[in-house]
Scaffold this motif. Structure first.
Motif: not given
Length: 224
Positions: A28-43, A45-56
């Motif tokens: 059960k915990d593995k499945a919940a953890l996988l849901d979180v990891c899927l969200f992290i890698v697909t949605s 990481v990229k916005p977070w790494l670019q969030c410092i740029l006000a232009v974007k």
């Protein structure tokens, strides 16, 4: 390093998922953890790494908002939780700040033409106020908008704030901007801007530490 230190929960989630077979985690915990990891890698990481740029920030925030709505297909609960939080942070989706998208290389030329056209439009978004959705709306009206919809005649006030005197590039086609001196000079100025969230948080922390050195009395702290 700075960006990484705010992602500890993200990094730990990915590490725990990778090592889950050695940690004795329930299915059960593995499945919940996988849901979180899927969200992290697909949605996430990229916005977070670019969030410092006000232009974007304006275009990226709008894209992230739409992506979170579309994430309902994958996980409705995560989509709802992310939207509820993100709808409290829409300060880049205003007419004055959205004009930064003119200098965002991720935006196509057709959209930039529309942004320039809207610079003469008498349409301050939400009567000049930042759009704040109700709890029931979950940013509803924003899902159908494009970044040019947030631009109006008020947007040009940002040029005055940044002392961009020569805006003659607005009279030219966006296809010529890479070789346009006035555009390149303006672009240099706007690319020095950084997203203010972290700066504000650091300032608050310094103030709290300073108050703690002066007094620990709650009533006196209110006067600091």
């Amino acid at each position: 390093m700075h960006q990484g230190r705010w992602m500890t929960r993200t990094i730990y989630s990915l590490k725990i998922s990778l090592l889950s077979s050695q940690l004795g985690i329930s299915n059960k915990d593995k499945a919940a953890l996988l849901d979180v990891c899927l969200f992290i890698v697909t949605s996430y990481v990229k916005p977070w790494l670019q969030c410092i740029l006000a232009v974007k920030a304006p275009f990226q925030d709008l894209c992230f908002l739409k992506a979170m709505k579309a994430y309902e297909i994958i996980d409705k609960n995560i989509s709802k939780a992310a939207l509820q939080k993100f709808c409290q942070h829409l300060w880049y989706l205003t007419d004055e700040v959205s004009v930064l998208s003119l200098f965002d290389d991720d935006i196509d030329q057709e959209t930039k033409v529309k942004i320039v056209a809207n610079l003469t439009k008498e349409y301050p978004s939400a009567n000049g106020k930042r759009y704040i959705p109700s709890k029931d709306e979950l940013c509803g009206p924003l899902y159908e908008k494009n970044i040019d919809d947030f631009v109006s005649i008020k947007s040009k006030s940002l040029f005055n704030r940044l002392k961009i005197v020569d805006d003659s590039f607005l009279n030219e086609s966006p296809t010529t901007w890479p070789n346009n001196a006035s555009f390149q000079n303006a672009k240099k100025k706007v690319y020095t801007l950084r997203a203010v969230n972290d700066t504000a948080e650091r300032a608050v922390k310094l103030m709290q530490d300073f108050h703690g050195l002066i007094t620990v009395d709650e009533e006196q702290i209110n006067f600091c």
